[in-house]
Design a protein around this motif. Structure first.
Motif, PDB file in Angstrom:
ATOM      1  N   ALA A  21       5.789  52.991  35.263  1.00  0.00           N
ATOM      2  CA  ALA A  21       4.842  52.303  34.373  1.00  0.00           C
ATOM      3  C   ALA A  21       5.246  52.519  32.923  1.00  0.00           C
ATOM      4  CB  ALA A  21       3.422  52.823  34.604  1.00  0.00           C
ATOM      5  N   HIS A  22       5.369  51.416  32.194  1.00  0.00           N
ATOM      6  CA  HIS A  22       5.564  51.480  30.745  1.00  0.00           C
ATOM      7  C   HIS A  22       4.254  51.022  30.125  1.00  0.00           C
ATOM      8  CE1 HIS A  22       7.360  51.305  26.805  1.00  0.00           C
ATOM      9  NE2 HIS A  22       7.034  50.038  26.674  1.00  0.00           N
ATOM     10  N   VAL A  23       3.626  51.898  29.351  1.00  0.00           N
ATOM     11  CA  VAL A  23       2.289  51.625  28.816  1.00  0.00           C
ATOM     12  C   VAL A  23       2.362  51.525  27.298  1.00  0.00           C
ATOM     13  CG1 VAL A  23      -0.134  52.320  28.884  1.00  0.00           C
ATOM     14  CG2 VAL A  23       1.419  53.061  30.706  1.00  0.00           C
ATOM     15  N   HIS A  36       1.536  50.480  18.852  1.00  0.00           N
ATOM     16  CA  HIS A  36       1.593  51.579  17.891  1.00  0.00           C
ATOM     17  C   HIS A  36       2.128  52.842  18.558  1.00  0.00           C
ATOM     18  CE1 HIS A  36      -1.405  48.845  16.054  1.00  0.00           C
ATOM     19  NE2 HIS A  36      -0.827  49.223  14.955  1.00  0.00           N
ATOM     20  N   ALA A  37       2.098  52.866  19.875  1.00  0.00           N
ATOM     21  CA  ALA A  37       2.647  53.993  20.629  1.00  0.00           C
ATOM     22  C   ALA A  37       2.929  53.508  22.051  1.00  0.00           C
ATOM     23  CB  ALA A  37       1.662  55.154  20.660  1.00  0.00           C
ATOM     24  N   THR A  38       3.851  54.172  22.719  1.00  0.00           N
ATOM     25  CA  THR A  38       4.156  53.836  24.117  1.00  0.00           C
ATOM     26  C   THR A  38       4.390  55.130  24.900  1.00  0.00           C
ATOM     27  OG1 THR A  38       6.554  53.700  23.742  1.00  0.00           O
ATOM     28  CG2 THR A  38       5.283  51.652  23.512  1.00  0.00           C
ATOM     29  N   THR A  39       4.286  55.015  26.214  1.00  0.00           N
ATOM     30  CA  THR A  39       4.654  56.132  27.078  1.00  0.00           C
ATOM     31  C   THR A  39       5.199  55.574  28.389  1.00  0.00           C
ATOM     32  OG1 THR A  39       3.936  58.285  27.924  1.00  0.00           O
ATOM     33  CG2 THR A  39       2.444  56.433  28.285  1.00  0.00           C
ATOM     34  N   ASN A  40       5.955  56.399  29.094  1.00  0.00           N
ATOM     35  CA  ASN A  40       6.545  56.002  30.372  1.00  0.00           C
ATOM     36  C   ASN A  40       6.127  56.996  31.443  1.00  0.00           C
ATOM     37  OD1 ASN A  40       8.454  53.813  29.335  1.00  0.00           O
ATOM     38  ND2 ASN A  40       9.070  55.567  28.094  1.00  0.00           N
ATOM     39  N   LEU A  41       5.658  56.470  32.550  1.00  0.00           N
ATOM     40  CA  LEU A  41       5.159  57.321  33.623  1.00  0.00           C
ATOM     41  C   LEU A  41       5.831  56.974  34.946  1.00  0.00           C
ATOM     42  CD1 LEU A  41       1.303  57.066  32.924  1.00  0.00           C
ATOM     43  CD2 LEU A  41       2.879  58.830  32.093  1.00  0.00           C
ATOM     44  N   LEU A  42       5.905  57.979  35.807  1.00  0.00           N
ATOM     45  CA  LEU A  42       6.302  57.781  37.193  1.00  0.00           C
ATOM     46  C   LEU A  42       5.138  58.269  38.037  1.00  0.00           C
ATOM     47  CD1 LEU A  42       8.718  57.014  39.090  1.00  0.00           C
ATOM     48  CD2 LEU A  42       9.260  59.448  39.144  1.00  0.00           C
ATOM     49  N   ASN A 123      -6.730  63.455  44.900  1.00  0.00           N
ATOM     50  CA  ASN A 123      -6.342  62.769  46.134  1.00  0.00           C
ATOM     51  C   ASN A 123      -4.880  62.981  46.500  1.00  0.00           C
ATOM     52  OD1 ASN A 123      -4.977  61.156  44.319  1.00  0.00           O
ATOM     53  ND2 ASN A 123      -5.850  59.226  45.026  1.00  0.00           N
ATOM     54  N   GLY A 124      -4.136  63.734  45.667  1.00  0.00           N
ATOM     55  CA  GLY A 124      -2.737  64.027  45.963  1.00  0.00           C
ATOM     56  C   GLY A 124      -1.729  63.179  45.218  1.00  0.00           C
ATOM     57  N   THR A 125      -2.191  62.142  44.497  1.00  0.00           N
ATOM     58  CA  THR A 125      -1.276  61.311  43.709  1.00  0.00           C
ATOM     59  C   THR A 125      -0.660  62.150  42.588  1.00  0.00           C
ATOM     60  OG1 THR A 125      -2.626  59.365  44.144  1.00  0.00           O
ATOM     61  CG2 THR A 125      -1.065  59.204  42.344  1.00  0.00           C
ATOM     62  N   MET A 126       0.664  62.013  42.401  1.00  0.00           N
ATOM     63  CA  MET A 126       1.365  62.800  41.390  1.00  0.00           C
ATOM     64  C   MET A 126       1.820  61.910  40.230  1.00  0.00           C
ATOM     65  SD  MET A 126       3.572  65.503  43.682  1.00  0.00           S
ATOM     66  CE  MET A 126       4.158  64.326  44.891  1.00  0.00           C
ATOM     67  N   VAL A 127       1.715  62.434  39.013  1.00  0.00           N
ATOM     68  CA  VAL A 127       2.076  61.689  37.805  1.00  0.00           C
ATOM     69  C   VAL A 127       3.071  62.514  36.992  1.00  0.00           C
ATOM     70  CG1 VAL A 127       1.237  60.574  35.711  1.00  0.00           C
ATOM     71  CG2 VAL A 127      -0.212  60.627  37.747  1.00  0.00           C
ATOM     72  N   TRP A 128       4.175  61.844  36.603  1.00  0.00           N
ATOM     73  CA  TRP A 128       5.167  62.446  35.722  1.00  0.00           C
ATOM     74  C   TRP A 128       5.245  61.640  34.428  1.00  0.00           C
ATOM     75  CZ3 TRP A 128       5.787  61.908  40.914  1.00  0.00           C
ATOM     76  CH2 TRP A 128       6.174  63.039  41.658  1.00  0.00           C
ATOM     77  N   LEU A 130       7.799  60.615  31.524  1.00  0.00           N
ATOM     78  CA  LEU A 130       9.260  60.545  31.436  1.00  0.00           C
ATOM     79  C   LEU A 130       9.749  60.447  30.007  1.00  0.00           C
ATOM     80  CD1 LEU A 130       9.988  57.939  34.285  1.00  0.00           C
ATOM     81  CD2 LEU A 130       9.949  60.435  34.468  1.00  0.00           C
ATOM     82  N   ALA A 131      10.874  61.061  29.755  1.00  0.00           N
ATOM     83  CA  ALA A 131      11.569  60.886  28.477  1.00  0.00           C
ATOM     84  C   ALA A 131      12.194  59.492  28.451  1.00  0.00           C
ATOM     85  CB  ALA A 131      12.652  61.948  28.323  1.00  0.00           C
ATOM     86  N   GLU A 132      12.466  58.977  27.266  1.00  0.00           N
ATOM     87  CA  GLU A 132      13.028  57.633  27.132  1.00  0.00           C
ATOM     88  C   GLU A 132      14.355  57.499  27.876  1.00  0.00           C
ATOM     89  OE1 GLU A 132      12.266  54.615  25.951  1.00  0.00           O
ATOM     90  OE2 GLU A 132      10.229  55.306  25.631  1.00  0.00           O
ATOM     91  N   SER A 133      15.167  58.555  27.836  1.00  0.00           N
ATOM     92  CA  SER A 133      16.471  58.492  28.508  1.00  0.00           C
ATOM     93  C   SER A 133      16.307  58.321  30.018  1.00  0.00           C
ATOM     94  CB  SER A 133      17.274  59.757  28.205  1.00  0.00           C
ATOM     95  OG  SER A 133      16.541  60.914  28.592  1.00  0.00           O
ATOM     96  N   ASP A 134      15.287  58.983  30.588  1.00  0.00           N
ATOM     97  CA  ASP A 134      15.009  58.829  32.019  1.00  0.00           C
ATOM     98  C   ASP A 134      14.387  57.471  32.305  1.00  0.00           C
ATOM     99  OD1 ASP A 134      15.963  61.350  32.654  1.00  0.00           O
ATOM    100  OD2 ASP A 134      14.012  62.301  32.373  1.00  0.00           O
ATOM    101  N   ALA A 135      13.512  57.037  31.405  1.00  0.00           N
ATOM    102  CA  ALA A 135      12.819  55.761  31.612  1.00  0.00           C
ATOM    103  C   ALA A 135      13.792  54.595  31.628  1.00  0.00           C
ATOM    104  CB  ALA A 135      11.772  55.551  30.520  1.00  0.00           C
ATOM    105  N   ASP A 136      14.848  54.681  30.832  1.00  0.00           N
ATOM    106  CA  ASP A 136      15.830  53.595  30.774  1.00  0.00           C
ATOM    107  C   ASP A 136      16.478  53.343  32.134  1.00  0.00           C
ATOM    108  OD1 ASP A 136      15.393  53.052  28.138  1.00  0.00           O
ATOM    109  OD2 ASP A 136      17.042  54.298  27.396  1.00  0.00           O
ATOM    110  N   ILE A 137      16.593  54.395  32.946  1.00  0.00           N
ATOM    111  CA  ILE A 137      17.186  54.249  34.274  1.00  0.00           C
ATOM    112  C   ILE A 137      16.269  53.446  35.194  1.00  0.00           C
ATOM    113  CG2 ILE A 137      18.014  55.524  36.313  1.00  0.00           C
ATOM    114  CD1 ILE A 137      18.639  57.867  34.415  1.00  0.00           C
ATOM    115  N   LEU A 138      14.963  53.613  35.012  1.00  0.00           N
ATOM    116  CA  LEU A 138      13.980  52.990  35.903  1.00  0.00           C
ATOM    117  C   LEU A 138      13.396  51.696  35.358  1.00  0.00           C
ATOM    118  CD1 LEU A 138      11.963  56.176  36.939  1.00  0.00           C
ATOM    119  CD2 LEU A 138      13.746  55.039  38.237  1.00  0.00           C
ATOM    120  N   ARG A 139      13.498  51.511  34.046  1.00  0.00           N
ATOM    121  CA  ARG A 139      12.795  50.413  33.402  1.00  0.00           C
ATOM    122  C   ARG A 139      13.245  49.047  33.931  1.00  0.00           C
ATOM    123  NH1 ARG A 139      10.612  51.268  28.588  1.00  0.00           N
ATOM    124  NH2 ARG A 139      12.224  52.788  28.049  1.00  0.00           N
TER     125      ARG A 139
END
Length: 293
Positions: A21-23, A36-42, A123-128, A130-139
């Protein structure tokens, strides 16, 4: 022989649905365009979490197709991401939030960039995070970029006539072109309502069950009409079965993303609900006409 069978069964690992997710955050509804700001999640949703969610809705996993399971997992993932973001003080200053991407990613790609988990929900869902360098691989690309003509197709659809440019841009963020073959089931009665369809070509019949279990045709949806209202109302389950009777082209709007945009932008919610009510009234009148004939 018996021992080898037992060993094989112990190596079974539960299926995982992982979403990137890119938010985007901002002070206005246009935050997806000029954030004004962004974040990247797995976000990782395990199969047992999906099964538990279906059990609450009194559904069985076997009753869903793979794409329906993925869509429901995406809904769970988005809820988990929102909960995580609300817990982060740095994002509370922004009244507007948009999920620009919510894409399913597959191993081994996501495993190669997965850092230590940031949050595990009840419920067991996990959230990470991500740094921009990692996000670029998944984006991946936003749907509006992946399908460059999608905005033109949305503007051309009669259901959306008169929609503002801003609303069309929001809808394009969750729109995917799709096709259905003659006889193909689009959704089943009782299944999770995770898609809203704008039919561009072809015909679809809506079927319901009688008290003795027979399937009867309730209505027909033709080119230029919308299909599927159950995404608007909790518990978001289909009340009828939809089946293509001829080759169909349609735009599918992901309801996981659509509900987010509708809740964040009350003007979009008003426009969609107003149009939905107009079509529902016409269809009720048509159904009444059939009954009194």
């Amino acid at each position: 022989m018996h021992k080898s069978k037992r060993k094989k069964s112990t190596r079974f690992s539960p299926k995982r649905y992982c979403f990137f997710a890119h938010v985007a955050f901002g002070f206005s509804a246009g935050s997806h365009a000029t954030p004004h700001a962004t974040t990247n999640l797995l976000i990782e949703v395990r199969d047992k979490i999906l099964t538990a969610a279906l059990r609450k809705r009194r559904l069985k996993t076997s009753s869903l197709k793979d794409f329906q399971k993925t869509e429901l997992a995406g809904e769970i993932a988005m809820a988990a991401a929102v909960r995580y973001l609300k817990s982060q003080a740095e994002y509370r200053q922004f009244p507007a939030r948009r999920f620009v991407n919510l894409d399913l990613v597959r191993p081994p790609t996501y495993k190669s960039v997965r850092p230590p988990v940031d949050q595990v929900l009840p419920n067991g869902t996990m959230v990470w995070r991500l740094a921009e360098s990692d996000a670029d691989i998944l984006r991946g690309e936003p749907l509006s970029v992946r399908y460059p003509d999608i905005e033109k197709r949305l503007v051309a659809h009669p259901f959306l006539k008169g929609m503002t440019r801003h609303h069309i841009e929001l809808l394009a963020l969750c729109a995917v072109p799709t096709r259905f073959d003659p006889g193909q089931t689009i959704f089943n009665e009782g299944g999770p309502a995770n898609g809203f369809y704008l039919v561009e070509a072809g015909k679809v019949v809506l079927e319901g069950k009688t008290s003795d279990g027979r399937q009867v045709v309730i209505d027909t949806v033709s080119a230029g009409e919308p299909l599927g209202w159950s995404w608007l109302f909790p518990p978001y389950l289909w009340h009828l079965t939809a089946r293509a009777t001829e080759q169909c082209a349609a735009i599918c709007l992901s309801c996981t993303l659509l509900r987010q945009h509708r809740e964040d932008d009350l003007t979009l919610s008003h426009e969609l609900f107003k149009r939905a009510c107009e079509v529902m009234v016409r269809r009720l009148q048509r159904a009444r006409g059939k009954l009194i004939m």
